[in-house]
Design a protein around this motif. Structure first.
Motif, PDB file in Angstrom:
ATOM      1  N   THR A  19      75.165 -36.431  28.932  1.00 61.15           N
ATOM      2  CA  THR A  19      74.506 -35.171  29.274  1.00 61.15           C
ATOM      3  C   THR A  19      75.522 -34.096  29.640  1.00 61.15           C
ATOM      4  N   LEU A  20      76.610 -34.533  30.235  1.00 61.08           N
ATOM      5  CA  LEU A  20      77.708 -33.619  30.542  1.00 61.08           C
ATOM      6  C   LEU A  20      78.109 -32.800  29.316  1.00 61.08           C
ATOM      7  N   PHE A  21      78.060 -33.419  28.149  1.00 59.23           N
ATOM      8  CA  PHE A  21      78.570 -32.751  26.952  1.00 59.23           C
ATOM      9  C   PHE A  21      77.478 -32.313  26.001  1.00 59.23           C
ATOM     10  N   GLU A  22      76.336 -32.956  26.081  1.00 58.88           N
ATOM     11  CA  GLU A  22      75.230 -32.525  25.232  1.00 58.88           C
ATOM     12  C   GLU A  22      74.711 -31.175  25.684  1.00 58.88           C
ATOM     13  N   PHE A  23      74.873 -30.927  26.957  1.00 57.17           N
ATOM     14  CA  PHE A  23      74.366 -29.689  27.511  1.00 57.17           C
ATOM     15  C   PHE A  23      75.233 -28.486  27.186  1.00 57.17           C
TER      16      PHE A  23
END
Lengths: 208, 208
Positions: B108-112
């Motif tokens: 989620t850190l990077f998908e966001f």
DNA sequence: GCATTTAATTGAACGCCGTTCAACGGCTGT
DNA sequence: ACAGCCGTTGAACGGCGTTCAATTAAATGC
């Protein structure tokens, strides 16, 4: 209005991919929707689902094209006459240049992935391997003195690393880079890694 | 049913974050929705928008917590007595262990990120810097012989690279790693980079 | 030339989504 | 007792991915 047969399935498919690429380039992955693609090619949503399994499938095809384009650009700068170091630097520069020039397309490569439970089709993995393979080929001359497997592993480590640097810079526009350009960071990585790789004979261990 | 005042704004905020974290952990970033979070804390959507600007804001707070957790785990393994190499390896292992244990949160850190036009609030950048800072601190002893800026840049290059390796392995479950574990790849990177970095005196250039 | 079959295409429908905001109704002060 | 406040609601809007009965033009048979 039915049975138009203006276009074959294959034509619709490629028209849809063209349209999807344009939308991604203009509005990013998030801006893509089945209805937009359908409108752009002057068909309706339903038609898209005759040609693609679902929207994920469509995006995967778009990403396949992106990987092809990436491969072309990188292959074009990788001259067999050069040293491994020069080839790797050229590959990294080409990769970074593509990511900068086609940022939304490049981002889509990674914004998409995690969705379908980590299983990618074989044809996609092959395209990915081709890109990675360029780094492996560049390092191949080192296989004289080193085990082939180790050289291959080094190439993959290096390439994943170049990607990480590129990601950091492009995705978050960070000042976390300490003022270096993406290219300089990749260069620093490649230079130091290769120097260290060349210095170590097989089986060496650092103990401290 | 209005004016319950069961919870303060701050309580609702943290309940929502807890719920969101649980949903992300269970179903991933894509499974998160305002309605689900609201239902989980037994409020309605409207209430969430009194406490968070929008869903992006909520996810950003979740990511802030993730960065905090990441920092804690990494800080715990970074003993000042160890050599830079040992510290970096330990940091990388801790990072990888977290990414493996909390994959949806980490993803989620990077998908966001890419969503809101690449501008992250200062408090978030500070949290990010703290994580990067651990690598910089680990490399600090090398500043005797090298310019401080160069050492800082090296730390950031290394850390972005470790991240790239982690990403490659976790996001696409690839066999592109040549059979190595994530930890082995990160170890190969760190060992070779540091060996190369130590070997080069400042200003050195490889010409081939 | 007409009727029938065939299949390409449609678009409404379903159940989601993020986001907004007028309205509701317990609480507080008088 | 009452008014006003304000925390909270939930319906509403426009959009999403996906499905599939219905539509209709072309192909085929007669």
């Amino acid at each position: 209005m039915a049975r138009r047969y203006d276009h074959s399935r294959e034509e619709i498919r490629s028209m849809a991919l063209d349209a999807a690429e344009a939308i991604v380039a203009a509005e990013g992955y998030k801006g893509l929707s089945a209805r937009k693609v359908a409108a752009a090619i002057e068909y309706t949503v339903g038609t898209l689902y005759l040609v693609f399994e679902n929207l994920n499938d469509l995006v995967l095809q778009v990403n396949g094209r992106t990987l092809d384009a990436l491969f072309e650009r990188m292959a074009a700068v990788s001259g067999p006459a050069d040293s491994p170091r020069k080839r790797l630097l050229a590959l990294a520069d080409a990769y970074i240049a593509y990511a900068k020039a086609e940022t939304p397309r490049w981002n889509t490569l990674f914004e998409f992935v995690a969705e379908n439970g980590n299983s990618l089709p074989d044809w996609y993995l092959v395209k990915l391997s081709k890109v990675f393979g360029l780094a492996e080929t560049a390092l191949e001359p080192l296989s004289d003195r080193r085990q082939a497997l180790e050289v291959q592993q080094a190439a993959r480590v290096l390439w994943a690393s170049v990607h990480g640097i590129c990601m950091l810079k492009i995705r978050q526009r960070m000042d976390l880079a300490g003022g270096q350009s993406t290219e300089a960071m990749a260069g620093m990585l490649i230079d130091n890694f290769l120097r260290g790789f060349a210095a170590a004979s097989h089986g060496d261990q650092q103990t401290e």
